[in-house]
Design a protein around this motif. Structure first.
Motif, mmCIF file in Angstrom:
data_model
loop_
_atom_site.group_PDB
_atom_site.id
_atom_site.type_symbol
_atom_site.label_atom_id
_atom_site.label_comp_id
_atom_site.label_asym_id
_atom_site.label_seq_id
_atom_site.Cartn_x
_atom_site.Cartn_y
_atom_site.Cartn_z
ATOM 1 N N LYS B 51 -2.315 -1.875 7.701
ATOM 2 C CA LYS B 51 -2.560 -2.798 8.802
ATOM 3 C C LYS B 51 -4.036 -2.877 9.158
ATOM 4 O O LYS B 51 -4.542 -3.927 9.540
ATOM 5 C CB LYS B 51 -1.748 -2.379 10.025
ATOM 6 C CG LYS B 51 -0.289 -2.739 9.868
ATOM 7 C CD LYS B 51 0.485 -2.367 11.096
ATOM 8 C CE LYS B 51 1.946 -2.740 10.917
ATOM 9 N NZ LYS B 51 2.772 -2.200 11.970
ATOM 10 N N VAL B 54 -5.886 -5.273 6.643
ATOM 11 C CA VAL B 54 -5.685 -6.711 6.802
ATOM 12 C C VAL B 54 -5.885 -7.179 8.247
ATOM 13 O O VAL B 54 -5.779 -8.366 8.530
ATOM 14 C CB VAL B 54 -4.284 -7.146 6.337
ATOM 15 C CG1 VAL B 54 -4.161 -6.950 4.856
ATOM 16 C CG2 VAL B 54 -3.210 -6.394 7.071
ATOM 17 N N ALA B 56 -4.163 -6.338 11.079
ATOM 18 C CA ALA B 56 -2.939 -6.646 11.830
ATOM 19 C C ALA B 56 -2.648 -5.551 12.836
ATOM 20 O O ALA B 56 -1.501 -5.265 13.141
ATOM 21 C CB ALA B 56 -1.762 -6.819 10.876
ATOM 22 N N ILE B 57 -3.696 -4.883 13.341
ATOM 23 C CA ILE B 57 -3.453 -3.815 14.301
ATOM 24 C C ILE B 57 -3.389 -4.399 15.706
ATOM 25 O O ILE B 57 -3.872 -5.507 15.956
ATOM 26 C CB ILE B 57 -4.549 -2.731 14.238
ATOM 27 C CG1 ILE B 57 -5.926 -3.381 14.353
ATOM 28 C CG2 ILE B 57 -4.436 -1.943 12.974
ATOM 29 C CD1 ILE B 57 -7.028 -2.376 14.488
ATOM 30 N N ASN B 58 -2.794 -3.658 16.605
ATOM 31 C CA ASN B 58 -2.648 -4.138 17.976
ATOM 32 C C ASN B 58 -4.011 -4.236 18.654
ATOM 33 O O ASN B 58 -4.937 -3.512 18.315
ATOM 34 C CB ASN B 58 -1.776 -3.167 18.780
ATOM 35 C CG ASN B 58 -0.346 -3.231 18.329
ATOM 36 O OD1 ASN B 58 -0.031 -3.915 17.360
ATOM 37 N ND2 ASN B 58 0.508 -2.508 19.021
ATOM 38 N N ARG B 84 -9.751 -11.910 8.727
ATOM 39 C CA ARG B 84 -8.587 -12.506 8.078
ATOM 40 C C ARG B 84 -8.993 -13.722 7.268
ATOM 41 O O ARG B 84 -8.479 -13.976 6.183
ATOM 42 C CB ARG B 84 -7.570 -12.924 9.135
ATOM 43 C CG ARG B 84 -6.803 -11.759 9.669
ATOM 44 C CD ARG B 84 -5.613 -12.237 10.458
ATOM 45 N NE ARG B 84 -6.045 -12.875 11.699
ATOM 46 C CZ ARG B 84 -5.837 -12.344 12.884
ATOM 47 N NH1 ARG B 84 -5.211 -11.215 13.003
ATOM 48 N NH2 ARG B 84 -6.231 -12.969 13.969
ATOM 49 N N LYS B 88 -7.975 -13.974 3.422
ATOM 50 C CA LYS B 88 -6.624 -14.549 3.495
ATOM 51 C C LYS B 88 -6.068 -14.956 2.131
ATOM 52 O O LYS B 88 -4.879 -14.777 1.878
ATOM 53 C CB LYS B 88 -6.579 -15.713 4.473
ATOM 54 C CG LYS B 88 -7.319 -16.947 4.028
ATOM 55 C CD LYS B 88 -7.104 -18.058 5.023
ATOM 56 C CE LYS B 88 -7.832 -19.303 4.562
ATOM 57 N NZ LYS B 88 -7.826 -20.347 5.560
ATOM 58 N N VAL B 93 -0.247 -9.114 1.490
ATOM 59 C CA VAL B 93 0.423 -7.905 1.971
ATOM 60 C C VAL B 93 1.933 -8.081 1.937
ATOM 61 O O VAL B 93 2.453 -9.133 2.274
ATOM 62 C CB VAL B 93 0.052 -7.587 3.434
ATOM 63 C CG1 VAL B 93 0.206 -6.115 3.688
ATOM 64 C CG2 VAL B 93 -1.318 -8.057 3.762
ATOM 65 N N PHE B 95 4.748 -6.363 3.922
ATOM 66 C CA PHE B 95 4.903 -5.394 5.000
ATOM 67 C C PHE B 95 6.173 -4.582 4.813
ATOM 68 O O PHE B 95 7.077 -4.952 4.075
ATOM 69 C CB PHE B 95 4.910 -6.089 6.350
ATOM 70 C CG PHE B 95 3.553 -6.477 6.806
ATOM 71 C CD1 PHE B 95 2.669 -5.520 7.248
ATOM 72 C CD2 PHE B 95 3.140 -7.796 6.761
ATOM 73 C CE1 PHE B 95 1.404 -5.867 7.661
ATOM 74 C CE2 PHE B 95 1.876 -8.153 7.171
ATOM 75 C CZ PHE B 95 1.011 -7.193 7.620
ATOM 76 N N SER B 100 11.668 -8.040 9.967
ATOM 77 C CA SER B 100 10.911 -8.242 11.210
ATOM 78 C C SER B 100 9.577 -8.922 10.961
ATOM 79 O O SER B 100 8.926 -9.359 11.898
ATOM 80 C CB SER B 100 10.702 -6.918 11.931
ATOM 81 O OG SER B 100 9.784 -6.138 11.232
ATOM 82 N N SER B 101 9.145 -9.018 9.694
ATOM 83 C CA SER B 101 7.891 -9.748 9.493
ATOM 84 C C SER B 101 8.143 -11.192 9.069
ATOM 85 O O SER B 101 7.224 -11.868 8.634
ATOM 86 C CB SER B 101 6.982 -9.029 8.504
ATOM 87 O OG SER B 101 7.702 -8.377 7.524
ATOM 88 N N LEU B 102 9.386 -11.650 9.227
ATOM 89 C CA LEU B 102 9.666 -13.067 9.017
ATOM 90 C C LEU B 102 10.097 -13.674 10.346
ATOM 91 O O LEU B 102 10.822 -13.053 11.113
ATOM 92 C CB LEU B 102 10.777 -13.232 7.983
ATOM 93 C CG LEU B 102 10.401 -12.903 6.538
ATOM 94 C CD1 LEU B 102 11.643 -12.848 5.680
ATOM 95 C CD2 LEU B 102 9.440 -13.922 5.993
ATOM 96 N N GLU B 114 4.409 -22.799 3.911
ATOM 97 C CA GLU B 114 3.179 -22.800 4.705
ATOM 98 C C GLU B 114 2.195 -21.743 4.208
ATOM 99 O O GLU B 114 1.024 -21.769 4.564
ATOM 100 C CB GLU B 114 3.500 -22.587 6.186
ATOM 101 C CG GLU B 114 3.902 -21.171 6.503
ATOM 102 C CD GLU B 114 4.237 -20.985 7.959
ATOM 103 O OE1 GLU B 114 4.432 -21.969 8.661
ATOM 104 O OE2 GLU B 114 4.315 -19.819 8.370
ATOM 105 N N THR B 115 2.681 -20.828 3.368
ATOM 106 C CA THR B 115 1.806 -19.785 2.850
ATOM 107 C C THR B 115 0.974 -20.279 1.667
ATOM 108 O O THR B 115 -0.067 -19.709 1.368
ATOM 109 C CB THR B 115 2.669 -18.586 2.390
ATOM 110 O OG1 THR B 115 3.618 -18.324 3.398
ATOM 111 C CG2 THR B 115 1.844 -17.358 2.187
ATOM 112 N N MET B 172 6.440 -14.285 -1.419
ATOM 113 C CA MET B 172 5.534 -14.854 -0.433
ATOM 114 C C MET B 172 4.122 -14.300 -0.596
ATOM 115 O O MET B 172 3.139 -15.019 -0.460
ATOM 116 C CB MET B 172 6.068 -14.470 0.940
ATOM 117 C CG MET B 172 5.832 -15.464 1.975
ATOM 118 S SD MET B 172 7.018 -15.088 3.233
ATOM 119 C CE MET B 172 6.414 -16.086 4.501
#
Lengths: 343, 331
Positions: B51, B54, B56-58, B84, B88, B93, B95, B100-102, B114-115, B172
């Motif tokens: 994370k 890329v 994607a951390i909080n 990113r 990109k 990645v 995950f 939960s990542s969709l 869209e990817t 993906m």
């Protein structure tokens, strides 16, 4: 899905049944003669009373009395009002549309204010914009509706004179009653200057609508904000960012739908609050709606009217809530979610 | 020039007990065309490394590093969105948790389309582009071995089984033809044959397209079949890194040895019904991290000095951080 629909309809029917039972029981709770409370007729002779006694099947047991009452409700014989001696169903169908109209406009206005502001606040979580919107919403949330309505009248109607003080339409226009919704009625009437009439109706509508929708829109704002914050911290939002989508793409393709869907039933619940507030505001603005009518009925001790009005308003709320539930289920893609076995 | 070069990556997370270093001085470098395994037990911070790379951390987590370069370009000075932007189309990645990542409310086809980056679609009228997009999407799904692709594209994430979902995530990630694939446990929950297919696909992409793969997993058997190099993490610290073969033959860090010993398929001379070796205790939680070398309380070779963080030492390409490595006798 069929199962879900059946369950919801089942709930709807049973709730309505319980409401009918409550309204039937009210006739016995109110002071005075039960039969008078039920029918609305004040009997002058004993033979009249006896006729009614048989009509309502009061010679039989309580259960059959209730069945007869349901039958009469279904046939549209809700009794007559003490005050006006008009059939109650007809009275309600005159006054209820005015309330629905007011609540609908207030709901639409609150959604239009609340959802975008909620999104702005949620997307700027923990920033100045968020704090500002949130604090202002607290102010709107804590203002009592009747006080706000009076304030609006004093400032905008009395001091500034921008808007009429009360009523639904200027007395200059004579609109025949057709649907009960004023804008529709104006459009269907054969009035010469419809534009002027609609403008006048809008001016009458603005202050009541605004005073109801301020509270509701702050509630909607808060619900939306919470949902947006939660959705934006989800894993799939971060994953969408790493796939190379930019900020607006993520929000429009993934954020909005996911944030709106779970709050739809909560928004529907606000309709109850809204209708209650609408009834208060109707009294203040002398809006010819069901709230105003009910309060008049209470002042006058018009028991059949209270019974029927309560039934109509509660029925409306129940039907509205259930239909929103069903609609939410229909557009939620997760509706086909069957439990799978996890390994 | 290495593809990805990370030195002393530290990630600090605020907890009720103050700031905690969830990642402590992680070193990681990826050459082009390299398959590197990142192993460690659950909770060792593997996913956090992914994370952090890329972005994607909080929000509110502190990410610092001495160096964090992507093909010579410094990523540290950039904020998350700019970082990113840089990576990109080149880093993809997979995950850890595919469902939960969709997005639960968008169909899988919509999300895959869209990817696709614009340069793969080319120019043309919108219907031509749409057709091209459809072709790409279908081909991609066939590649990862999803047979019923029309049904899959129409479905929502909760409607398909977990292993198909996992395959879909791989499709993906590969659709933008990345230079580096970061696969966080890509074969989790798959049966052995499907797992074999996926590993074969990744290995083929590595050989034909020159795809570098950072393979994050605790499945040592799967890793050893395709990775050339390995980095071992324990509790947010890099324990040992080097060529996979060397590490397997002669681990220098006690933890690596324990990890390899714990996989029965790696010790062929294991007698039937004999005990499996395991370190005592469990991995500490973030609130109770030991000072110094975090393996300390569980380490069979721990001494007084272990309360100081050991520095990274090096023998050729073999890095390890231990005061008392296995090749030196204890006093």
């Amino acid at each position: 899905m069929t199962y879900y629909l059946l369950r919801r309809l089942n709930l709807l029917i049973f709730t309505l049944l319980v409401l009918c039972l409550a309204s039937f029981y009210l006739a016995f709770l109110f002071p005075g003669d039960e039969l008078t409370n039920l029918s609305g007729v004040r009997f002058s002779t004993e033979s009249e009373r006896l006729q009614s006694f048989e009509y309502y099947q009061f010679d039989q047991g309580a259960f059959l009395q209730f069945i007869r009452y349901l039958e009469l409700l279904w046939q549209g014989e809700w009794g007559i009002s003490f005050a006006s001696n008009e059939p109650l169903l007809q009275e309600i169908s005159t006054f209820l549309p005015a309330s629905i109209e007011l609540s609908a406009y207030a709901l639409i206005l609150s959604l239009l204010i609340g959802i975008p502001l909620g999104f702005i606040a949620g997307l700027n979580h923990n920033k100045l914009t968020d704090y500002t919107i949130f604090s202002v919403s607290l102010l709107g949330y804590s203002v009592p509706v009747f006080w706000l309505a009076l304030l609006f009248i004093i400032v905008f109607a009395l001091q500034l004179g921008w808007f009429p003080i009360s009523g639904r339409l200027s007395l200059l226009y004579d609109i025949p009653h057709q649907t009960g919704f004023i804008i529709l009625d104006i459009l269907r009437s054969d009035l010469a200057d419809k534009g002027e009439a609609i403008k006048d109706a809008m001016l009458h509508m603005l202050l009541p609508t605004l005073s109801i929708s301020i509270v509701t829109s702050t509630i909607i704002l808060r619900i939306t904000r919470r949902s947006v914050i939660e959705v934006m911290s989800q894993e799939y939002i971060k994953a969408a960012y790493t796939r190379g989508l930019n900020h607006s793409q993520v929000i429009f393709r993934h954020g909005i739908r996911n944030a709106i869907l779970p709050i739809m039933p909560q928004l529907a619940l606000q309709f109850t609050t809204l209708l209650t507030n609408a009834m208060i505001v109707e009294t203040i603005f002398s809006w010819p709606g069901i709230g105003n009518w009910l309060i008049q009925a209470i002042y006058q001790g018009d028991y059949p009217a209270i019974r029927a009005g309560m039934l109509a308003v509660a029925g409306l709320v129940v039907i509205f809530t259930v239909s929103i539930d069903i609609m939410h289920k229909l557009i939620d893609p997760k509706r086909l979610n069957r439990q799978r076995v996890k390994i | 020039m290495p593809l990805l070069d990370i030195k002393n990556l530290t990630l600090e997370i605020e907890t009720a007990n103050g700031w905690v270093k969830a990642l402590d001085k992680i070193n990681l470098s990826m050459e082009a065309n390299e398959v590197r395994a990142l192993v460690g037990e659950s909770g060792s911070g593997k996913s956090l490394v992914v994370k952090s790379i890329v972005g994607a951390i909080n929000e509110g987590w502190q990410l610092t590093a001495d160096r964090m370069n992507w093909r010579g370009q410094d990523l540290l000075g950039l904020n998350q969105s700019k970082r990113r932007n840089v990576v990109k189309d080149e880093i993809a990645v997979i995950f850890q948790n595919p469902v939960s990542s969709l997005d639960p409310t968008a169909s899988l086809g919509e999300q895959l389309e869209e990817t696709i980056p614009d340069f793969l679609i080319g120019r043309g009228w919108f219907w031509q582009r749409r057709q091209r997009r459809k072709q790409l999407v279908t081909r991609q799904l066939q590649k990862v071995g999803i047979k019923n692709h029309d049904l899959c594209l129409k479905s929502f994430p909760h409607q398909i089984p977990d292993d198909i979902c996992q395959k879909f995530m791989i499709a993906m990630a590969l659709v933008s033809e990345p230079k580096l694939l970061i696969a966080d446990d890509p074969t989790r929950g798959m049966e052995t044959t499907t797992k074999g297919q996926i590993l074969k696909l990744l290995a083929r992409l590595n050989q034909t397209k020159g795809l570098s793969i950072l393979f994050v997993s605790h499945d040592l058997l799967a890793i050893s079949s395709m990775a050339q190099t390995m980095t071992v993490l324990y509790c947010g610290q890099t324990v040992e890194a080097g060529r996979l073969k060397k590490l397997r033959k002669r681990p220098l860090h006690p933890y690596t040895k324990a990890l390899l010993d714990s996989a029965p398929s790696f010790s062929k001379d294991l007698l039937p019904k004999s005990d499996l070796s395991a370190l005592p205790g469990t991995i500490p939680t973030l609130q109770h991290l030991p000072t110094g070398c975090r393996l300390g309380p569980r380490c069979p070779r721990a001494q007084k000095e272990c309360v100081k963080i050991p520095s990274m030492r090096r023998i050729h390409e073999h890095h390890y951080s231990c005061h008392f490595p296995l090749h030196r006798p204890i006093r």
